[in-house]
Design an enzyme around this catalytic site. Structure first.
Site, PDB file in Angstrom:
ATOM      1  N   LYS A  32       0.822  -1.215   0.000  1.00 54.04           N
ATOM      2  CA  LYS A  32       0.000   0.000   0.000  1.00 54.04           C
ATOM      3  C   LYS A  32       0.860   1.270   0.000  1.00 54.04           C
ATOM      4  CE  LYS A  32      -3.898  -2.302   2.290  1.00 54.04           C
ATOM      5  NZ  LYS A  32      -4.959  -2.156   3.313  1.00 54.04           N
ATOM      6  N   TYR A  76     -12.503  -2.364  -3.309  1.00 54.56           N
ATOM      7  CA  TYR A  76     -13.007  -2.477  -1.938  1.00 54.56           C
ATOM      8  C   TYR A  76     -14.533  -2.368  -1.878  1.00 54.56           C
ATOM      9  CZ  TYR A  76      -8.319  -2.397   0.122  1.00 54.56           C
ATOM     10  OH  TYR A  76      -7.039  -2.727   0.507  1.00 54.56           O
ATOM     11  N   ASN A  95      -1.949   0.061   6.957  1.00 50.70           N
ATOM     12  CA  ASN A  95      -1.439  -1.237   7.408  1.00 50.70           C
ATOM     13  C   ASN A  95      -0.514  -1.908   6.385  1.00 50.70           C
ATOM     14  OD1 ASN A  95      -3.395  -1.965   5.573  1.00 50.70           O
ATOM     15  ND2 ASN A  95      -4.347  -3.528   6.854  1.00 50.70           N
ATOM     16  N   HIS A 112      -2.043  -5.598   1.693  1.00 52.84           N
ATOM     17  CA  HIS A 112      -3.300  -6.356   1.596  1.00 52.84           C
ATOM     18  C   HIS A 112      -2.971  -7.743   1.066  1.00 52.84           C
ATOM     19  CE1 HIS A 112      -7.357  -7.573   0.458  1.00 52.84           C
ATOM     20  NE2 HIS A 112      -6.812  -8.005  -0.672  1.00 52.84           N
ATOM     21  N   GLU A 142      -9.675 -11.086  -7.115  1.00 54.36           N
ATOM     22  CA  GLU A 142      -8.740  -9.974  -6.915  1.00 54.36           C
ATOM     23  C   GLU A 142      -7.591 -10.016  -7.930  1.00 54.36           C
ATOM     24  OE1 GLU A 142      -9.537  -9.329  -2.132  1.00 54.36           O
ATOM     25  OE2 GLU A 142      -7.552  -9.961  -2.798  1.00 54.36           O
TER      26      GLU A 142
HETATM   27  P1  CMP Z   1      -7.158  -4.875   3.746  1.00 49.71           P
HETATM   28  O1  CMP Z   1      -6.536  -6.203   4.016  1.00 49.71           O
HETATM   29  O2  CMP Z   1      -6.663  -4.098   2.592  1.00 49.71           O
HETATM   30  O3  CMP Z   1      -8.731  -5.072   3.593  1.00 49.71           O
HETATM   31  C1  CMP Z   1      -9.668  -4.061   3.888  1.00 49.71           C
HETATM   32  C2  CMP Z   1      -9.019  -2.882   4.520  1.00 49.71           C
HETATM   33  O4  CMP Z   1      -9.894  -2.016   5.196  1.00 49.71           O
HETATM   34  C3  CMP Z   1      -8.071  -3.366   5.618  1.00 49.71           C
HETATM   35  O5  CMP Z   1      -6.956  -3.985   5.047  1.00 49.71           O
HETATM   36  C4  CMP Z   1      -7.819  -2.098   6.375  1.00 49.71           C
HETATM   37  O6  CMP Z   1      -6.792  -1.333   5.778  1.00 49.71           O
HETATM   38  C5  CMP Z   1      -9.147  -1.372   6.205  1.00 49.71           C
HETATM   39  N1  CMP Z   1      -9.924  -1.403   7.435  1.00 49.71           N
HETATM   40  C6  CMP Z   1     -10.517  -2.463   7.987  1.00 49.71           C
HETATM   41  N2  CMP Z   1     -11.164  -2.098   9.120  1.00 49.71           N
HETATM   42  C7  CMP Z   1     -10.957  -0.774   9.262  1.00 49.71           C
HETATM   43  C8  CMP Z   1     -11.360   0.188  10.230  1.00 49.71           C
HETATM   44  N3  CMP Z   1     -12.102  -0.163  11.283  1.00 49.71           N
HETATM   45  N4  CMP Z   1     -10.942   1.457  10.062  1.00 49.71           N
HETATM   46  C9  CMP Z   1     -10.207   1.810   8.998  1.00 49.71           C
HETATM   47  N5  CMP Z   1      -9.791   0.933   8.038  1.00 49.71           N
HETATM   48  C10 CMP Z   1     -10.163  -0.341   8.182  1.00 49.71           C
END
Ligand code: CMP
Length: 147
Positions: A11, A52, A115, A118, A129
């Site tokens: 990311k 998403y 984070n 993904h 995906e």
């Molecule tokens: P990812 O694995 O990319 O899949 C969905 C993404 O949504 C997740 O990682 C996080 O980056 C984001 N995400 C999930 N829960 C939350 C939350 N409570 N607040 C903000 N971002 C979230």
């Protein structure tokens, strides 16, 4: 054990950190995951929203799309034994603030939104995906190393 393919996204928070993209990719390869396809791209708002879409009713959706379009991402197709779980084990828990040191999200991410990475969560989602970002002709089967 089954040979699987999974989609990985490095990311914008991680691609912005010097050296992080290479180190994350090295961790995948060191764990035995083969990179069959890869590109560094800027997601448009439409592309991020579509990827998403499953989260579109969630309160964090708008911020997530904003974050994912804030800089380049590196998308790749990884293949290996139990690749989906193996990849997710390397990433660690979704929330980087709870991810232990030594995991990719623990080492390169900040919180639940920023984070670092993904990873697909199941064979069906991996298929969807992967085809969201790559044509079949862009995914090259592994080649044995020359001896
Ligand atoms: P990812 O694995 O990319 O899949 C969905 C993404 O949504 C997740 O990682 C996080 O980056 C984001 N995400 C999930 N829960 C939350 C939350 N409570 N607040 C903000 N971002 C979230």
């Amino acid at each position: 054990m089954a040979v699987e393919r999974t989609l990985s996204i490095i990311k914008p928070d991680a691609t912005a950190k010097p050296g992080a993209t290479g180190e994350i990719l090295a961790r995948f390869e060191q764990a035995g995951l083969k990179i069959l396809a890869m590109k560094r791209i800027q997601l448009s708002e439409t592309l991020a929203q579509g990827f998403y879409a499953v989260h579109k009713e969630r309160p964090f959706y708008g911020e997530l799309v904003k974050f994912m379009t804030s800089g380049p991402v590196v998308v790749s197709v990884l293949e290996g034994e139990n690749a989906i779980l193996a990849h997710r084990d390397l990433l660690g828990p979704t929330n980087s603030s709870e991810a232990p040191a030594g995991t990719i999200r623990g080492d390169f991410g900040t919180d639940i939104e920023r984070n670092a990475t993904h990873g697909s969560d199941a064979p069906e989602t991996a298929k969807v995906e992967i085809s969201y970002f790559f044509n079949a002709s862009e995914i090259l089967a592994p080649v044995e190393a020359l001896t």
